[in-house]
Design an enzyme around this catalytic site. Structure first.
Site, PDB file in Angstrom:
ATOM      1  N   HIS A  94      22.298  -4.951  29.909  1.00  0.00           N
ATOM      2  CA  HIS A  94      20.914  -4.634  29.550  1.00  0.00           C
ATOM      3  C   HIS A  94      20.861  -4.161  28.098  1.00  0.00           C
ATOM      4  O   HIS A  94      21.793  -3.516  27.621  1.00  0.00           O
ATOM      5  CB  HIS A  94      20.362  -3.550  30.479  1.00  0.00           C
ATOM      6  CG  HIS A  94      18.913  -3.295  30.240  1.00  0.00           C
ATOM      7  ND1 HIS A  94      18.473  -2.444  29.250  1.00  0.00           N
ATOM      8  CD2 HIS A  94      17.816  -3.833  30.811  1.00  0.00           C
ATOM      9  CE1 HIS A  94      17.152  -2.461  29.244  1.00  0.00           C
ATOM     10  NE2 HIS A  94      16.719  -3.294  30.179  1.00  0.00           N
ATOM     11  N   GLU A 165      15.593 -10.947  27.839  1.00  0.00           N
ATOM     12  CA  GLU A 165      14.870  -9.721  27.520  1.00  0.00           C
ATOM     13  C   GLU A 165      14.888  -9.495  26.007  1.00  0.00           C
ATOM     14  O   GLU A 165      15.803  -8.857  25.484  1.00  0.00           O
ATOM     15  CB  GLU A 165      15.537  -8.526  28.216  1.00  0.00           C
ATOM     16  CG  GLU A 165      15.490  -8.615  29.730  1.00  0.00           C
ATOM     17  CD  GLU A 165      15.376  -7.219  30.342  1.00  0.00           C
ATOM     18  OE1 GLU A 165      14.428  -7.012  31.098  1.00  0.00           O
ATOM     19  OE2 GLU A 165      16.187  -6.355  30.027  1.00  0.00           O
ATOM     20  N   GLY A 174       6.798   3.577  27.977  1.00  0.00           N
ATOM     21  CA  GLY A 174       5.664   2.877  28.576  1.00  0.00           C
ATOM     22  C   GLY A 174       4.849   2.054  27.595  1.00  0.00           C
ATOM     23  O   GLY A 174       3.863   1.418  27.968  1.00  0.00           O
ATOM     24  N   SER A 210       8.175  -5.600  28.847  1.00  0.00           N
ATOM     25  CA  SER A 210       6.743  -5.319  29.024  1.00  0.00           C
ATOM     26  C   SER A 210       6.044  -6.296  29.973  1.00  0.00           C
ATOM     27  O   SER A 210       4.849  -6.583  29.806  1.00  0.00           O
ATOM     28  CB  SER A 210       6.020  -5.254  27.677  1.00  0.00           C
ATOM     29  OG  SER A 210       6.590  -4.235  26.868  1.00  0.00           O
ATOM     30  N   GLY A 231      10.259  -3.060  33.885  1.00  0.00           N
ATOM     31  CA  GLY A 231      10.779  -1.701  33.886  1.00  0.00           C
ATOM     32  C   GLY A 231       9.639  -0.757  34.194  1.00  0.00           C
ATOM     33  O   GLY A 231       9.306  -0.500  35.359  1.00  0.00           O
TER      34      GLY A 231
HETATM   35  P1  PGA Z   1       9.882  -2.729  30.346  1.00  0.00           P
HETATM   36  O1  PGA Z   1      11.457  -2.793  30.649  1.00  0.00           O
HETATM   37  O2  PGA Z   1       9.207  -3.571  31.379  1.00  0.00           O
HETATM   38  O3  PGA Z   1       9.528  -1.269  30.487  1.00  0.00           O
HETATM   39  O4  PGA Z   1       9.691  -3.250  28.970  1.00  0.00           O
HETATM   40  C1  PGA Z   1      12.080  -3.996  30.994  1.00  0.00           C
HETATM   41  C2  PGA Z   1      13.563  -3.859  30.929  1.00  0.00           C
HETATM   42  O5  PGA Z   1      14.056  -3.235  29.966  1.00  0.00           O
HETATM   43  O6  PGA Z   1      14.286  -4.301  31.812  1.00  0.00           O
END
Ligand code: PGA
Length: 251
Positions: A94, A165, A174, A210, A231
């Site tokens: 990640h 990602e 957030g 996001s 996330g």
């Molecule tokens: P996010 O995180 O939806 O808060 O951007 C996604 C992730 O990092 O797996």
């Protein structure tokens, strides 16, 4: 293929909050013929959750693994240990692991191999930084990450998932802006094409950064996007259940 929804709870939810959210989801009617839903809680909440969720269609995954099976590695948890307590998946590489904790492509490779060995399905995260993107190095970065992860990897009788990602799209506290669905679709297509040189398996590629209840339909409507990895939006019941319900409509 089912639509994957992988909920990365990061270090957002403590033990009680994780169990409360998992139990709330269990009360909902979710179409598991269409959706493969896995929750990735903190390591502390995980055992409690697998004991309940492994009697159901919901799956549980680890956020990170160590590549050694056992030994003198203070503070670490191995892929095999996660498998033993009922995990199906593990996130590997990640962007927060890579960029906050300094994980290298080589570490990621060892983690992938440890997961496959333990029969955990690795969800291999790849993505370029804003700097990479601005300098026109997105493909270079992804190519390198994919090569280190997949070259000469033995995938016989194994499953593996890739998560695209883009680092610049991942929310902080957030707040974040997702990659547009069309741009993400192009990159997913490019990744799938790139993967052909390493395997003839059809490897699912999910999008993270996001992803939320508002953009999930446009993301999943794209041909090359096989699921989402939210996330922040997956850590609150209202936004997460509406993301799942929206996803069902286009799956
Ligand atoms: P996010 O995180 O939806 O808060 O951007 C996604 C992730 O990092 O797996």
């Amino acid at each position: 293929m089912k639509t994957y929804i992988f909920a990365n709870w990061k270090m957002y939810l403590d033990f009680d909050e994780s169990n409360i959210l998992a139990n709330a989801l269990l009360l909902e009617k979710i179409d598991f013929n269409k959706i493969e839903l896995a929750l990735f809680p903190s390591a502390l909440a995980l055992r409690e959750m697998t004991m309940v969720l492994n009697q159901t269609e919901l799956k549980v995954g680890a956020q990170n693994v160590n590549w050694n099976p056992k030994g003198a590695y203070t503070g670490e948890i191995s892929a095999q240990m996660y498998k033993d307590v009922g995990c199906k998946y593990a996130l590997v590489g990640h962007s927060e692991r890579r960029h906050v904790f300094g994980e290298t492509d080589e570490d990621v490779r060892k983690k992938i191999e440890a997961c496959l060995e333990a029969d955990l399905i690795p969800v291999v995260c790849v993505g370029e930084t804003k700097e990479d993107k601005d300098e026109g190095k997105r493909e270079y970065r992804l190519k390198k990450q994919l090569m280190r992860a997949f070259e000469n990897l033995d995938l016989a009788n194994k499953e593996i998932v890739v998560a695209y990602e883009p680092v610049w799209a991942i929310s902080k506290a957030g707040v974040g802006e997702a990659c547009s669905a069309e741009e993400a679709d192009d990159v997913h297509g490019w990744i799938k094409n790139e993967l052909k040189q390493y395997t003839d398996k059809a490897i699912p590629v999910v999008y993270g950064g996001s992803a939320n209840e508002k953009n999930v339909v446009s993301l999943l409507a794209q041909e090359m996007i096989d699921g989402v990895l939210p996330g922040n939006a997956s850590t609150k019941f209202e936004t997460f259940i509406s993301l799942i319900k929206e996803a069902e409509k286009v799956s």
